[in-house]
Design a protein around this motif. Structure first.
Motif, PDB file in Angstrom:
ATOM      1  N   GLU A 220      13.519  58.623  -9.956  1.00 34.41           N
ATOM      2  CA  GLU A 220      13.816  57.320  -9.356  1.00 34.41           C
ATOM      3  C   GLU A 220      15.332  57.153  -9.189  1.00 34.41           C
ATOM      4  OE1 GLU A 220      12.394  57.577 -12.355  1.00 34.41           O
ATOM      5  OE2 GLU A 220      10.252  57.335 -11.922  1.00 34.41           O
ATOM      6  N   LYS A 221      15.743  56.596  -8.074  1.00 35.41           N
ATOM      7  CA  LYS A 221      17.163  56.344  -7.856  1.00 35.41           C
ATOM      8  C   LYS A 221      17.638  55.272  -8.826  1.00 35.41           C
ATOM      9  CE  LYS A 221      17.434  57.605  -2.958  1.00 35.41           C
ATOM     10  NZ  LYS A 221      17.781  57.146  -1.594  1.00 35.41           N
ATOM     11  N   ASN A 222      18.821  55.473  -9.406  1.00 37.27           N
ATOM     12  CA  ASN A 222      19.397  54.466 -10.283  1.00 37.27           C
ATOM     13  C   ASN A 222      20.904  54.436 -10.082  1.00 37.27           C
ATOM     14  OD1 ASN A 222      20.630  56.400 -12.383  1.00 37.27           O
ATOM     15  ND2 ASN A 222      18.467  57.005 -12.453  1.00 37.27           N
ATOM     16  N   ARG A 223      21.477  53.301 -10.308  1.00 34.79           N
ATOM     17  CA  ARG A 223      22.899  53.128  -9.997  1.00 34.79           C
ATOM     18  C   ARG A 223      23.815  53.846 -10.989  1.00 34.79           C
ATOM     19  NH1 ARG A 223      23.812  46.682 -11.265  1.00 34.79           N
ATOM     20  NH2 ARG A 223      22.943  46.641 -13.373  1.00 34.79           N
ATOM     21  N   VAL A 224      23.315  54.128 -12.210  1.00 35.95           N
ATOM     22  CA  VAL A 224      24.172  54.834 -13.162  1.00 35.95           C
ATOM     23  C   VAL A 224      24.368  56.287 -12.724  1.00 35.95           C
ATOM     24  CG1 VAL A 224      23.773  53.359 -15.152  1.00 35.95           C
ATOM     25  CG2 VAL A 224      22.143  55.170 -14.646  1.00 35.95           C
ATOM     26  N   SER A 225      23.347  56.873 -12.121  1.00 39.00           N
ATOM     27  CA  SER A 225      23.500  58.245 -11.608  1.00 39.00           C
ATOM     28  C   SER A 225      24.548  58.286 -10.506  1.00 39.00           C
ATOM     29  CB  SER A 225      22.160  58.766 -11.068  1.00 39.00           C
ATOM     30  OG  SER A 225      21.222  58.906 -12.110  1.00 39.00           O
TER      31      SER A 225
ATOM     32  N   ARG B 160      15.624  63.112 -21.538  1.00 37.01           N
ATOM     33  CA  ARG B 160      15.889  63.658 -20.212  1.00 37.01           C
ATOM     34  C   ARG B 160      17.147  62.998 -19.663  1.00 37.01           C
ATOM     35  NH1 ARG B 160      13.107  65.944 -15.779  1.00 37.01           N
ATOM     36  NH2 ARG B 160      13.759  65.154 -13.741  1.00 37.01           N
ATOM     37  N   PRO B 161      18.131  63.751 -19.213  1.00 42.29           N
ATOM     38  CA  PRO B 161      19.350  63.148 -18.640  1.00 42.29           C
ATOM     39  C   PRO B 161      18.994  62.210 -17.486  1.00 42.29           C
ATOM     40  CG  PRO B 161      19.661  65.504 -18.990  1.00 42.29           C
ATOM     41  CD  PRO B 161      18.209  65.228 -19.231  1.00 42.29           C
ATOM     42  N   PHE B 162      19.609  61.040 -17.460  1.00 46.05           N
ATOM     43  CA  PHE B 162      19.230  60.052 -16.451  1.00 46.05           C
ATOM     44  C   PHE B 162      19.565  60.502 -15.035  1.00 46.05           C
ATOM     45  CE2 PHE B 162      23.423  58.481 -18.068  1.00 46.05           C
ATOM     46  CZ  PHE B 162      24.170  58.561 -16.902  1.00 46.05           C
ATOM     47  N   ILE B 163      20.515  61.426 -14.884  1.00 49.24           N
ATOM     48  CA  ILE B 163      20.879  61.888 -13.549  1.00 49.24           C
ATOM     49  C   ILE B 163      19.752  62.716 -12.926  1.00 49.24           C
ATOM     50  CG2 ILE B 163      21.979  64.063 -14.215  1.00 49.24           C
ATOM     51  CD1 ILE B 163      24.193  63.386 -12.186  1.00 49.24           C
ATOM     52  N   LEU B 164      18.817  63.182 -13.748  1.00 48.49           N
ATOM     53  CA  LEU B 164      17.703  63.990 -13.255  1.00 48.49           C
ATOM     54  C   LEU B 164      16.419  63.183 -13.070  1.00 48.49           C
ATOM     55  CD1 LEU B 164      18.172  67.247 -15.388  1.00 48.49           C
ATOM     56  CD2 LEU B 164      19.011  66.744 -13.084  1.00 48.49           C
ATOM     57  N   GLU B 165      16.488  61.883 -13.332  1.00 51.56           N
ATOM     58  CA  GLU B 165      15.313  61.039 -13.136  1.00 51.56           C
ATOM     59  C   GLU B 165      14.962  60.979 -11.648  1.00 51.56           C
ATOM     60  OE1 GLU B 165      13.357  58.884 -15.738  1.00 51.56           O
ATOM     61  OE2 GLU B 165      13.963  60.926 -16.221  1.00 51.56           O
TER      62      GLU B 165
ATOM     63  N   ILE C  56      27.396  60.175 -21.313  1.00 56.87           N
ATOM     64  CA  ILE C  56      28.300  60.373 -20.179  1.00 56.87           C
ATOM     65  C   ILE C  56      28.718  61.837 -20.088  1.00 56.87           C
ATOM     66  CG2 ILE C  56      30.608  59.827 -19.297  1.00 56.87           C
ATOM     67  CD1 ILE C  56      30.166  56.976 -20.486  1.00 56.87           C
ATOM     68  N   SER C  57      29.037  62.454 -21.230  1.00 54.38           N
ATOM     69  CA  SER C  57      29.447  63.866 -21.244  1.00 54.38           C
ATOM     70  C   SER C  57      28.351  64.758 -20.675  1.00 54.38           C
ATOM     71  CB  SER C  57      29.766  64.314 -22.677  1.00 54.38           C
ATOM     72  OG  SER C  57      30.830  63.567 -23.219  1.00 54.38           O
ATOM     73  N   LEU C  58      27.125  64.546 -21.135  1.00 56.62           N
ATOM     74  CA  LEU C  58      25.995  65.366 -20.697  1.00 56.62           C
ATOM     75  C   LEU C  58      25.734  65.213 -19.205  1.00 56.62           C
ATOM     76  CD1 LEU C  58      23.450  67.103 -21.122  1.00 56.62           C
ATOM     77  CD2 LEU C  58      22.252  65.005 -21.804  1.00 56.62           C
ATOM     78  N   ASN C  59      25.662  63.993 -18.739  1.00 54.53           N
ATOM     79  CA  ASN C  59      25.340  63.767 -17.329  1.00 54.53           C
ATOM     80  C   ASN C  59      26.491  64.161 -16.411  1.00 54.53           C
ATOM     81  OD1 ASN C  59      22.543  62.232 -16.944  1.00 54.53           O
ATOM     82  ND2 ASN C  59      23.448  61.546 -18.874  1.00 54.53           N
ATOM     83  N   LEU C  60      27.736  64.052 -16.900  1.00 56.23           N
ATOM     84  CA  LEU C  60      28.875  64.533 -16.121  1.00 56.23           C
ATOM     85  C   LEU C  60      28.813  66.049 -15.971  1.00 56.23           C
ATOM     86  CD1 LEU C  60      31.622  64.306 -14.728  1.00 56.23           C
ATOM     87  CD2 LEU C  60      32.693  64.299 -17.000  1.00 56.23           C
TER      88      LEU C  60
END
Length: 367
Positions: free
Chosen positions: A317-322, A310-315, A109-113
């Protein structure tokens, strides 16, 4: 070789231009930092404005005359416009991400935030405050060649250990077992905390990812925070430990804002119920109001991103966690929090606090 920011120079470049040893300039940096201009963040390091060449040249000339330190500092202070110019930039907002229990997704969470805030065009510094099991660099997919441990062992400047992370965030990697920190000489300890303090005038946000629990190190990282983000999950033990952490902070008279972010939920109603349960207990027994910072779903895309480093926010594919993390960043960036009300840098407050503890050993854990 990396090109410095336009009009700015690295310490190595200044060393080459003056034909002086880099180690000598680092020594001058430590002893005469108040007579040098402020540095700025250039991705993975801090760089000086061009006029710093003249500052270092004057310092070296005075040192060559074998004057006393008192005379040198007196002459430096009398020079017009040779010291730091007052900074008009507001201090960075410090967000400490913590939890009572491990395994709740705090580091992810810290990284993706941090990345989400960077995507909002904010300057972000991410600090791995988990000195026992530092892993942020692994989740980010970067190699941290230098950490807080090498900062001490190799006598480096803080600028030398900043690693460039995804999307241009700046990262400081943690380390384990820095026992030497407890026995640092006063000037070195003061210099290190001043360097951390300097980050507050460079970044817009400093995000500190702590270890779990209520150790003195965690509590000290919490003390410097403007916002404390407590991560919990639907697990009963996670909820109990989150409340225990909040209670410990209240007992320590920590006056920062407390917010709750619920991870690994099935749906919105479960997230709301968890927040309400924790908020009600805190209000009833601790007289403390908690802010609802949101939630994040249990999602397999997180596991896939971790495996790929790889941070999930940079994937792609669209995902709900991003989406959940972007909502959190928007909330933090657009709420009514006024950082301008804080005049004293947080790391200076921490230094004052450590001085009051009569060197009880916590410094080795804090940094």
């Amino acid at each position: 070789m990396k090109t410095p920011a336009n009009g700015y120079l690295s310490l190595k470049t200044i060393s080459d231009k003056l034909s002086l040893e880099l180690s000598l300039l680092r020594f001058y940096e430590k002893i005469y930092s108040s007579f040098l201009p402020d540095r700025i963040n250039a991705g993975d390091r801090l760089v000086y404005p061009a006029e710093a060449i003249e500052n270092f040249k004057i310092i070296h000339r005075l040192k060559s005359k074998h004057l006393s330190e008192e005379d040198i500092k007196s002459q430096l202070a009398s020079l017009p416009h040779k010291g730091k110019k007052p900074s008009k930039k507001p201090l960075a907002r410090i967000i400490t991400v913590t939890s009572g229990k491990g395994g709740v997704g705090k580091s992810n969470i810290s990284l993706n935030l941090a990345i989400a805030l960077r995507l909002l065009d904010k300057k972000v510094m991410l600090v791995d405050g988990d000195l026992g099991l530092a892993n942020l660099h692994l989740l980010a997919g970067v190699k941290a060649e230098r950490t807080l441990e090498t900062l001490i062992k190799m006598d480096l400047s803080l600028a030398d250990i900043i690693t460039s992370g995804p999307c241009g965030i700046a990262m400081i990697a943690g380390a384990s077992g820095i026992a030497e920190m407890a026995n640092l000489p006063d000037y070195k300890r003061s210099y290190l905390l001043k360097q951390l303090e300097q980050l507050e005038q460079i970044a817009d946000y400093i995000i500190i990812d702590t270890s779990s629990g209520v150790s003195p190190a965690v509590l000290d990282f919490i003390r410097v925070a403007d916002d404390i983000m407590v991560i919990t999950t639907p697990d009963l033990t996670s909820l109990a430990d989150a409340y225990g952490l909040i209670k410990a902070c209240v007992q320590q008279k920590i006056a920062s804002r407390f917010g709750v972010f619920t991870n690994q939920v099935r749906n919105l109603s479960q997230a709301a119920a968890i927040y309400q349960r924790l908020a009600s207990c805190s209000q009833q027994f601790l007289n403390l109001s908690l802010t609802n910072l949101g939630y994040m779903y249990r999602d397999r895309s997180i596991e896939r991103a971790v495996r790929k480093r790889r941070p999930f926010i940079l994937e792609p594919e669209k995902n709900r966690v991003s989406f959940c993390i972007r909502q959190l960043a928007e909330l933090l960036n657009h709420d009514d929090f006024d950082i301008s009300a804080r005049k004293t840098p947080a790391f200076r407050r921490l230094q004052n606090l450590l001085n009051e503890t009569n060197d009880d050993g916590r410094l080795s854990e804090v940094l």
